[in-house]
Design a protein around this motif. Structure first.
Motif, mmCIF file in Angstrom:
data_model
loop_
_atom_site.group_PDB
_atom_site.id
_atom_site.type_symbol
_atom_site.label_atom_id
_atom_site.label_comp_id
_atom_site.label_asym_id
_atom_site.label_seq_id
_atom_site.Cartn_x
_atom_site.Cartn_y
_atom_site.Cartn_z
ATOM 1 N N GLY A 390 0.877 -1.164 0.000
ATOM 2 C CA GLY A 390 0.000 0.000 0.000
ATOM 3 C C GLY A 390 0.907 1.204 0.000
ATOM 4 N N ASP A 391 0.398 2.379 0.302
ATOM 5 C CA ASP A 391 1.348 3.462 0.529
ATOM 6 C C ASP A 391 1.027 4.261 1.774
ATOM 7 O OD1 ASP A 391 -0.380 5.441 -0.273
ATOM 8 O OD2 ASP A 391 0.889 6.211 -1.877
ATOM 9 N N TRP A 392 2.057 4.915 2.251
ATOM 10 C CA TRP A 392 2.054 5.503 3.579
ATOM 11 C C TRP A 392 1.856 7.004 3.484
ATOM 12 C CZ3 TRP A 392 1.602 4.416 8.449
ATOM 13 C CH2 TRP A 392 2.057 5.324 9.419
ATOM 14 N N ARG A 393 0.934 7.542 4.292
ATOM 15 C CA ARG A 393 0.774 8.993 4.409
ATOM 16 C C ARG A 393 0.896 9.372 5.871
ATOM 17 N NH1 ARG A 393 1.623 11.560 -0.386
ATOM 18 N NH2 ARG A 393 1.969 9.560 -1.384
ATOM 19 N N PRO A 395 0.369 11.194 9.372
ATOM 20 C CA PRO A 395 1.198 10.496 10.349
ATOM 21 C C PRO A 395 0.791 9.038 10.564
ATOM 22 C CG PRO A 395 -0.522 11.750 11.476
ATOM 23 C CD PRO A 395 -0.739 11.940 9.990
ATOM 24 N N ASP A 396 -0.369 8.608 10.117
ATOM 25 C CA ASP A 396 -0.825 7.270 10.537
ATOM 26 C C ASP A 396 -1.774 6.627 9.521
ATOM 27 O OD1 ASP A 396 -2.978 8.945 10.875
ATOM 28 O OD2 ASP A 396 -3.281 8.548 13.009
ATOM 29 N N VAL A 397 -1.627 6.983 8.250
ATOM 30 C CA VAL A 397 -2.582 6.499 7.259
ATOM 31 C C VAL A 397 -1.904 5.594 6.228
ATOM 32 C CG1 VAL A 397 -4.137 7.210 5.379
ATOM 33 C CG2 VAL A 397 -4.151 8.458 7.558
ATOM 34 N N ILE A 398 -2.552 4.464 5.936
ATOM 35 C CA ILE A 398 -2.145 3.595 4.832
ATOM 36 C C ILE A 398 -3.225 3.697 3.759
ATOM 37 C CG2 ILE A 398 -1.699 1.208 4.105
ATOM 38 C CD1 ILE A 398 -0.693 0.634 6.935
ATOM 39 N N ARG A 399 -2.808 3.993 2.542
ATOM 40 C CA ARG A 399 -3.780 4.051 1.447
ATOM 41 C C ARG A 399 -3.725 2.735 0.668
ATOM 42 N NH1 ARG A 399 -2.598 9.322 -2.039
ATOM 43 N NH2 ARG A 399 -0.721 8.085 -2.429
ATOM 44 N N ILE A 400 -4.898 2.173 0.421
ATOM 45 C CA ILE A 400 -5.008 0.908 -0.310
ATOM 46 C C ILE A 400 -5.930 1.152 -1.493
ATOM 47 C CG2 ILE A 400 -5.877 -1.477 -0.179
ATOM 48 C CD1 ILE A 400 -3.367 -1.179 1.447
ATOM 49 N N ALA A 401 -5.409 0.941 -2.691
ATOM 50 C CA ALA A 401 -6.197 1.248 -3.889
ATOM 51 C C ALA A 401 -6.321 0.019 -4.787
ATOM 52 C CB ALA A 401 -5.536 2.402 -4.654
ATOM 53 N N PRO A 402 -7.358 -0.808 -4.569
ATOM 54 C CA PRO A 402 -7.551 -1.953 -5.464
ATOM 55 C C PRO A 402 -8.062 -1.473 -6.823
ATOM 56 C CG PRO A 402 -9.288 -1.888 -3.778
ATOM 57 C CD PRO A 402 -8.393 -0.712 -3.527
ATOM 58 N N THR A 403 -7.312 -1.747 -7.867
ATOM 59 C CA THR A 403 -7.713 -1.265 -9.186
ATOM 60 C C THR A 403 -8.339 -2.407 -9.990
ATOM 61 O OG1 THR A 403 -5.637 -1.784 -10.266
ATOM 62 C CG2 THR A 403 -5.761 0.337 -9.163
ATOM 63 N N PRO A 404 -9.413 -2.088 -10.699
ATOM 64 C CA PRO A 404 -10.150 -3.151 -11.391
ATOM 65 C C PRO A 404 -9.395 -3.744 -12.577
ATOM 66 C CG PRO A 404 -11.068 -0.988 -11.914
ATOM 67 C CD PRO A 404 -10.052 -0.770 -10.834
ATOM 68 N N LEU A 405 -8.375 -3.070 -13.093
ATOM 69 C CA LEU A 405 -7.641 -3.638 -14.222
ATOM 70 C C LEU A 405 -6.813 -4.844 -13.805
ATOM 71 C CD1 LEU A 405 -6.331 -0.552 -16.278
ATOM 72 C CD2 LEU A 405 -7.755 -2.405 -17.164
ATOM 73 N N TYR A 406 -6.213 -4.770 -12.607
ATOM 74 C CA TYR A 406 -5.304 -5.880 -12.279
ATOM 75 C C TYR A 406 -5.427 -6.434 -10.866
ATOM 76 C CZ TYR A 406 -2.379 -1.799 -11.010
ATOM 77 O OH TYR A 406 -1.909 -0.619 -10.506
ATOM 78 N N ASN A 407 -6.243 -5.832 -10.011
ATOM 79 C CA ASN A 407 -6.397 -6.440 -8.683
ATOM 80 C C ASN A 407 -7.496 -7.496 -8.688
ATOM 81 O OD1 ASN A 407 -5.278 -3.454 -7.411
ATOM 82 N ND2 ASN A 407 -4.474 -5.383 -6.582
ATOM 83 N N ARG A 408 -7.350 -8.425 -7.740
ATOM 84 C CA ARG A 408 -8.290 -9.552 -7.619
ATOM 85 C C ARG A 408 -9.007 -9.477 -6.284
ATOM 86 N NH1 ARG A 408 -3.652 -14.026 -8.409
ATOM 87 N NH2 ARG A 408 -3.036 -12.836 -6.570
ATOM 88 N N TYR A 409 -10.130 -10.160 -6.211
ATOM 89 C CA TYR A 409 -10.835 -10.295 -4.923
ATOM 90 C C TYR A 409 -9.935 -11.015 -3.920
ATOM 91 C CZ TYR A 409 -14.907 -8.634 -7.404
ATOM 92 O OH TYR A 409 -15.769 -7.853 -8.142
ATOM 93 N N ALA A 410 -9.147 -11.961 -4.413
ATOM 94 C CA ALA A 410 -8.238 -12.691 -3.520
ATOM 95 C C ALA A 410 -7.217 -11.753 -2.872
ATOM 96 C CB ALA A 410 -7.526 -13.806 -4.294
ATOM 97 N N ASP A 411 -6.876 -10.664 -3.559
ATOM 98 C CA ASP A 411 -5.929 -9.696 -2.979
ATOM 99 C C ASP A 411 -6.507 -9.061 -1.712
ATOM 100 O OD1 ASP A 411 -4.326 -10.170 -5.178
ATOM 101 O OD2 ASP A 411 -4.917 -8.327 -6.232
ATOM 102 N N LEU A 412 -7.820 -8.806 -1.724
ATOM 103 C CA LEU A 412 -8.466 -8.176 -0.567
ATOM 104 C C LEU A 412 -8.445 -9.134 0.624
ATOM 105 C CD1 LEU A 412 -11.619 -6.783 -2.410
ATOM 106 C CD2 LEU A 412 -9.368 -5.709 -2.167
ATOM 107 N N HIS A 413 -8.747 -10.387 0.321
ATOM 108 C CA HIS A 413 -8.734 -11.424 1.344
ATOM 109 C C HIS A 413 -7.330 -11.540 1.956
ATOM 110 C CE1 HIS A 413 -8.420 -15.625 2.749
ATOM 111 N NE2 HIS A 413 -9.616 -15.341 3.229
ATOM 112 N N HIS A 414 -6.341 -11.539 1.076
ATOM 113 C CA HIS A 414 -4.951 -11.664 1.519
ATOM 114 C C HIS A 414 -4.570 -10.486 2.425
ATOM 115 C CE1 HIS A 414 -0.811 -12.775 1.478
ATOM 116 N NE2 HIS A 414 -0.417 -11.788 0.703
ATOM 117 N N PHE A 415 -4.950 -9.282 2.013
ATOM 118 C CA PHE A 415 -4.637 -8.077 2.797
ATOM 119 C C PHE A 415 -5.209 -8.192 4.211
ATOM 120 C CE2 PHE A 415 -6.361 -3.951 4.294
ATOM 121 C CZ PHE A 415 -5.173 -3.271 4.508
ATOM 122 N N VAL A 416 -6.491 -8.511 4.303
ATOM 123 C CA VAL A 416 -7.130 -8.545 5.623
ATOM 124 C C VAL A 416 -6.557 -9.665 6.484
ATOM 125 C CG1 VAL A 416 -9.324 -8.886 6.822
ATOM 126 C CG2 VAL A 416 -9.198 -7.354 4.861
#
Ligand SMILES: *Cc1c(COP(=O)(O)O)cnc(C)c1O
Length: 425
Positions: A390-393, A395-416
């Protein structure tokens, strides 16, 4: 929507198998982590390389090797008109007429060029209105433009503060600010999607409000283009600028985009001119007086950076193939599922700052990590160590941007799952 509490790896895999856009993932090159594709959620920062990009660049190199100067004038991919190869697909992507868009320069450069034409302060009307906490380049650009014209940012740079605890700005607050400062506003410059919070805005409404006050209006679409369906022509802004290396996947420092509304196509606006903006038909007469090409191309300065434009062609072809409506449909589902998973499984670790209303966000979720900066950094670094990016902002934020061109539903499961693992849940 699938029950997020119970979403198993097998169910996520089934969602991927049923995804009509699943084949697009194979069109991208993934950084590797322990011999497997990274789980890449940073398309909001630098999109992945389309497989077709290399061939596009190679073709330009070959043409240069084989034809040298004749490459300017030879074949369908001649360099003289190379920027025109991306005009139609860009117009599609942003909902504009082909004559309203051009690929040139980089975002910050285009923002300045647009302000030369559309920020024309007078003593009565000197002000620019932006959002507080704007991306630094936008703030630097407007502040320096205000000073350049001899005005004072202390009074003439108006920053609309977030009015919600999560850092988002309500439409009501934007309306109030535009109305309160209306007669003094020369320009309203607003983001399509705010980069820190992921909040998306109603561009048509902001345009109406600004224009009703007699102000020009422009948009910075760095985080909106390739992320949300856009309708720039119908929304009616005077100009918009964006980059192509985030959701548009055209590579680091890629040539940027610029929109100028049709109503200005033949207007005699002040501008910083260059020979490539000169009318195509008479450009090579090399006469001293400047006659602009009608439309956005009239703002070009230099001949097109052909090598830098080449990867953009490969990327735009994928957007054409998928279609923005299908991409948006999948994007809404991915982001909603990510949000549901976070609420169901790691609510004590991550707080979603991005609006819950899908009309007010693109794909990105900005996630505040409980426990402050040290905890946030620890989680971020753990995720990196297991190949979840992901990327860091501060003081305490992680941004997560699942993009429909190349991200999968499995990626979300893996992240959590990895967040749960880190938190010992
Ligand atoms: C990424 C981004 C930029 C980047 O500007 P460059 O000129 O491409 O370096 C500018 N504005 C916003 C809002 C961005 O998110």
């Amino acid at each position: 929507m699938t029950d997020a509490t119970a979403l198993t790896r097998i169910q996520a895999t089934a969602l991927d198998a049923a995804d009509p856009l699943r084949a697009l993932r194979a069109e991208f090159l993934f950084p590797q982590h322990n011999g497997r594709d990274q789980t890449y959620f940073v398309g909001n920062s630098l999109g992945l390389q389309p497989r077709g990009a290399r061939a596009m660049v190679q073709q330009v190199l070959d043409q240069w090797a084989q034809l040298a100067v004749e490459g300017h004038f030879t074949g369908p991919e001649q360099w003289l008109t190379y920027h025109e190869l991306v005009r139609e697909p860009i117009a599609q992507l942003v909902g504009a007429l082909p004559s309203e868009v051009v690929a040139m320069n980089t975002l910050s450069v285009n923002l300045h060029l647009m302000m030369v034409s559309f920020y024309r302060p007078t003593r009565e009307r000197p002000a620019i209105l932006i959002e507080a906490g704007a991306f630094p380049t936008d703030r630097h650009a407007v502040e320096s433009q205000i000073r350049f014209h001899g005005f004072d940012p202390a009074t003439d740079l108006i920053e609309v503060e977030a009015d919600a605890e999560d850092g988002t700005v309500s439409m009501a607050a934007i309306e109030r600010a535009i109305e309160m400062h209306g007669p003094r506003l020369a320009l309203v410059l607003w983001p399509g999607v705010q980069y820190r919070t992921g909040q998306a805005f109603d561009l048509r409404r902001i345009t109406e409000l600004a224009r009703a006050q007699g102000a020009h209006v422009g948009f910075d679409l760095a985080h909106a283009v390739g992320n949300l369906p856009l309708s720039l022509h119908d929304d009616g802004a005077d100009f918009a600028v964006w980059c192509h290396y985030k959701y548009v996947n055209a590579g680091p420092g890629a040539v940027a985009g610029c929109f100028v509304h049709e109503r200005h196509a033949r207007a005699e606006l002040p501008r910083f001119a260059g020979w490539w903006g000169h009318d195509r038909e008479s450009r090579f007469r090399m006469a001293p007086e400047f006659v602009p090409t009608p439309g956005a191309e009239g703002w070009q300065l230099s001949n097109p950076p052909v090598l830098a434009l080449a990867p953009l062609r490969a990327s735009l072809a994928l957007f054409e193939r998928a279609g923005m409506p299908s991409l948006r449909r999948k994007s809404e589902q991915l982001t909603a599922l990510l949000e549901a998973l976070i609420h169901a499984r790691v609510p004590q670790v991550l707080q979603v700052l991005t609006p819950a209303d899908s009309a007010q966000r693109g794909c990105q979720l900005s996630l505040r990590v409980a426990g402050g900066r040290a905890q946030g950094r620890a989680l971020f670094e753990y995720l990196q160590s297991v190949g979840v990016l992901g990327d860091w902002r501060e003081p305490d934020v992680i941004r997560i941007a699942p993009t429909p061109l190349y991200n999968r539903y499995a990626d979300l499961h893996h992240f959590v799952e990895e967040v749960e693992h880190w938190a010992g849940l």
